[in-house]
Design an enzyme around this catalytic site. Structure first.
Site, mmCIF file in Angstrom:
data_model
loop_
_atom_site.group_PDB
_atom_site.id
_atom_site.type_symbol
_atom_site.label_atom_id
_atom_site.label_comp_id
_atom_site.label_asym_id
_atom_site.label_seq_id
_atom_site.Cartn_x
_atom_site.Cartn_y
_atom_site.Cartn_z
ATOM 1 N N GLY A 1 0.848 -1.202 0.000
ATOM 2 C CA GLY A 1 0.000 0.000 0.000
ATOM 3 C C GLY A 1 0.876 1.241 0.000
ATOM 4 N N GLY B 1 -0.085 5.165 -1.043
ATOM 5 C CA GLY B 1 -1.106 5.926 -0.330
ATOM 6 C C GLY B 1 -0.535 7.086 0.466
ATOM 7 N N GLN B 2 -1.411 7.728 1.258
ATOM 8 C CA GLN B 2 -1.027 8.940 1.988
ATOM 9 C C GLN B 2 0.193 8.695 2.881
ATOM 10 O OE1 GLN B 2 -3.694 10.311 5.075
ATOM 11 N NE2 GLN B 2 -2.856 12.371 5.059
ATOM 12 N N ASP C 1 2.031 -1.803 -4.571
ATOM 13 C CA ASP C 1 0.654 -1.279 -4.524
ATOM 14 C C ASP C 1 -0.086 -1.902 -5.696
ATOM 15 O OD1 ASP C 1 -1.700 0.551 -4.337
ATOM 16 O OD2 ASP C 1 -0.404 1.657 -2.978
ATOM 17 N N ASP D 1 -1.514 -7.116 -5.316
ATOM 18 C CA ASP D 1 -2.809 -7.065 -4.636
ATOM 19 C C ASP D 1 -2.587 -7.780 -3.300
ATOM 20 O OD1 ASP D 1 -5.307 -7.508 -3.570
ATOM 21 O OD2 ASP D 1 -6.237 -8.079 -5.475
ATOM 22 N N TYR E 1 -14.627 -0.327 9.460
ATOM 23 C CA TYR E 1 -13.186 -0.036 9.548
ATOM 24 C C TYR E 1 -12.694 -0.235 10.987
ATOM 25 C CZ TYR E 1 -9.004 3.002 9.449
ATOM 26 O OH TYR E 1 -7.739 3.514 9.559
ATOM 27 N N LYS F 1 -10.116 -2.987 12.513
ATOM 28 C CA LYS F 1 -8.870 -2.620 13.202
ATOM 29 C C LYS F 1 -8.824 -3.240 14.605
ATOM 30 C CE LYS F 1 -6.753 -0.039 10.110
ATOM 31 N NZ LYS F 1 -5.504 -0.466 9.475
HETATM 32 P P1 NAD Z 1 -4.509 5.335 1.659
HETATM 33 O O1 NAD Z 1 -5.908 4.978 1.304
HETATM 34 O O2 NAD Z 1 -4.005 6.690 1.347
HETATM 35 O O3 NAD Z 1 -3.506 4.274 1.012
HETATM 36 C C1 NAD Z 1 -3.768 2.916 0.965
HETATM 37 C C2 NAD Z 1 -3.019 2.332 -0.207
HETATM 38 O O4 NAD Z 1 -3.339 0.939 -0.266
HETATM 39 C C3 NAD Z 1 -3.432 2.950 -1.556
HETATM 40 O O5 NAD Z 1 -2.296 3.361 -2.269
HETATM 41 C C4 NAD Z 1 -4.164 1.815 -2.278
HETATM 42 O O6 NAD Z 1 -3.946 1.797 -3.679
HETATM 43 C C5 NAD Z 1 -3.530 0.601 -1.616
HETATM 44 N N1 NAD Z 1 -4.390 -0.575 -1.725
HETATM 45 C C6 NAD Z 1 -5.737 -0.642 -1.636
HETATM 46 N N2 NAD Z 1 -6.157 -1.903 -1.835
HETATM 47 C C7 NAD Z 1 -5.043 -2.636 -2.028
HETATM 48 C C8 NAD Z 1 -4.816 -4.021 -2.289
HETATM 49 N N3 NAD Z 1 -5.819 -4.880 -2.409
HETATM 50 N N4 NAD Z 1 -3.533 -4.415 -2.440
HETATM 51 C C9 NAD Z 1 -2.512 -3.549 -2.354
HETATM 52 N N5 NAD Z 1 -2.663 -2.251 -2.123
HETATM 53 C C10 NAD Z 1 -3.926 -1.800 -1.963
HETATM 54 O O7 NAD Z 1 -4.348 5.010 3.216
HETATM 55 P P2 NAD Z 1 -3.294 5.634 4.237
HETATM 56 O O8 NAD Z 1 -3.893 6.854 4.819
HETATM 57 O O9 NAD Z 1 -1.954 5.682 3.639
HETATM 58 O O10 NAD Z 1 -3.365 4.526 5.390
HETATM 59 C C11 NAD Z 1 -2.447 3.465 5.483
HETATM 60 C C12 NAD Z 1 -2.764 2.654 6.708
HETATM 61 O O11 NAD Z 1 -2.748 3.497 7.871
HETATM 62 C C13 NAD Z 1 -4.148 2.006 6.696
HETATM 63 O O12 NAD Z 1 -4.064 0.751 7.307
HETATM 64 C C14 NAD Z 1 -4.983 2.923 7.539
HETATM 65 O O13 NAD Z 1 -6.029 2.253 8.148
HETATM 66 C C15 NAD Z 1 -3.975 3.399 8.566
HETATM 67 N N6 NAD Z 1 -4.354 4.675 9.152
HETATM 68 C C16 NAD Z 1 -4.317 5.836 8.438
HETATM 69 C C17 NAD Z 1 -4.699 7.037 9.029
HETATM 70 C C18 NAD Z 1 -4.655 8.332 8.272
HETATM 71 O O14 NAD Z 1 -5.081 9.364 8.814
HETATM 72 N N7 NAD Z 1 -4.143 8.369 7.054
HETATM 73 C C19 NAD Z 1 -5.108 7.042 10.365
HETATM 74 C C20 NAD Z 1 -5.191 5.823 11.055
HETATM 75 C C21 NAD Z 1 -4.779 4.654 10.454
HETATM 76 N N1 SER Z 2 -7.771 8.966 9.427
HETATM 77 C C1 SER Z 2 -8.441 7.720 9.494
HETATM 78 C C2 SER Z 2 -9.839 7.819 9.001
HETATM 79 O O1 SER Z 2 -10.392 8.895 9.089
HETATM 80 C C3 SER Z 2 -8.452 7.231 10.921
HETATM 81 O O2 SER Z 2 -8.131 5.913 10.912
HETATM 82 O O3 SER Z 2 -10.370 6.847 8.546
#
Ligand code: NAD
Ligand code: SER
Length: 314
Positions: free
Chosen positions: A12, A15-16, A38, A54, A144, A148
């Site tokens: 992944g 992503g962000q 990804d 995937d 979600y 988690k």
């Molecule tokens: P995001 O949605 O920006 O990135 C997720 C990435 O996973 C994307 O690039 C997407 O293409 C990829 N993805 C989706 N399905 C996939 C699959 N089947 N196989 C491979 N890749 C796949 O999410 P993020 O914000 O970068 O979050 C990453 C992790 O951190 C997640 O587990 C999320 O729950 C956790 N998290 C994020 C936040 C936040 O504020 N960003 C807060 C709490 C927890």
């Molecule tokens: N930033 C995330 C969300 O809003 C928290 O896990 O889903």
């Protein structure tokens, strides 16, 4: 830890969090030691080895682990809170099955260490909302959050029964300027900066007084790398650690932006994400992370807003 032999797979990675994590891991190790994966490539991942993956495809994951002799996995792929409510079965399948694939690789000793993020979404409407402690009532109301919470219990179980070295943080909402958020309830706190600079106004999908725990992405990435490099014995919680940075409302953030951009204006039009935000804590007590492995945030609201505006203006 010697960095020379480590090969790190980020799942992944586009992503962000992934794009910033890869950049930081590459600084600590080297570009060649980071394998970004990804569903599809992203321009920010070009400096590293890239593998299309995937996360639900266990055989392909194993193939990549063998090919690159992976030692550690940072497993980030998931559907977040808002998207998860729209696609509940898909969120459950991705968030749970992909975690099992990674934990099984560690159980079978193909890899040595796993990082998997949890979230403040593990808490729910019956949780005390101010300074939410590590151990408290947890009845999440989103798919979600349920995924988690279940994931945390599985991580603990794999550690207890199979000695898996898995480490995890309950991230708050993350705010960074290098990458776009991917379908969460806290995404307003990133969108607001882009709109403030582009149009001078923003319509927020949460109400003015919705306080939520948040954190600058730099702090979150540093926490991630610090917990992964902490001595094995110092990680006493193998479910997931509470992690706290800043807590603020959309109105407080808008006022801070106005200090830099006096003409900025904000309106509020809460949508389905309001109910999700209302079920989450307003602030987090993360004393265990501070005591066990020395966590401390660097950004307050003022510093975060200045940093975001300075960098996005460039
Ligand atoms: P995001 O949605 O920006 O990135 C997720 C990435 O996973 C994307 O690039 C997407 O293409 C990829 N993805 C989706 N399905 C996939 C699959 N089947 N196989 C491979 N890749 C796949 O999410 P993020 O914000 O970068 O979050 C990453 C992790 O951190 C997640 O587990 C999320 O729950 C956790 N998290 C994020 C936040 C936040 O504020 N960003 C807060 C709490 C927890
Ligand atoms: N930033 C995330 C969300 O809003 C928290 O896990 O889903």
């Amino acid at each position: 830890m010697s960095t020379g032999k480590e090969k790190i797979l980020v799942i992944g990675a586009g992503g962000q969090i992934g794009v910033e994590l890869c950049e930081n891991l590459a600084k600590r190790y080297s570009n060649a030691q980071v394998i970004a994966s990804d569903l599809k490539p992203a321009p920010q991942l070009e400096p590293y080895n890239y593998e299309q993956l995937d996360a639900l495809d266990k055989d392909r994951l194993f193939e990549i682990v063998k090919k690159h002799q992976i030692t550690q996995i940072y497993h980030l792929a998931a559907l977040l809170s808002a998207t998860g409510e729209q696609k509940p079965m898909m969120a459950w399948k991705l968030n749970m099955e992909s975690l099992f694939h990674v934990l099984d690789l560690a159980k079978e000793k193909h890899i040595q260490k796993v990082y998997w993020p949890s979230s403040i979404a593990v808490f729910g409407p019956t949780t005390p909302r101010e300074n939410t402690p590590q151990y408290t009532v947890m009845e999440p109301s989103t798919i979600y959050g349920i995924s988690k919470q279940a994931g945390e219990r599985w991580c603990e179980w794999y550690h207890q029964k199979h000695g898996v070295d898995v480490r995890s943080l309950r991230y708050p909402g993350l705010i960074g300027w290098k990458s776009a958020p991917g379908g969460g309830t806290t995404d307003y706190a990133v969108h607001i900066f882009h709109e403030a600079l582009k149009t001078g106004r923003y319509e927020c999908f949460l109400s003015a007084q919705t306080a939520l725990p948040m954190m600058h992405m730099e702090d979150a990435i540093r926490a991630t790398i610090e917990i992964m490099h902490a001595p094995f014995e110092s990680i006493k919680i193998r479910g997931s650690y509470n992690l706290s940075g800043i807590s603020f409302t959309p109105e407080q953030m808008a006022n801070e932006i106005k200090a830099h951009l006096p003409n900025f204006s904000i309106t509020y039009k809460p949508d389905f994400r309001q109910a999700i935000a209302d079920s989450w804590p307003k602030s987090i007590d993360d004393r265990e992370a501070r005591q066990h492995w020395g966590w401390k945030e660097q950004y307050d609201l003022k510093g975060l807003v200045k940093n975001m505006l300075d960098n996005l203006k460039k």
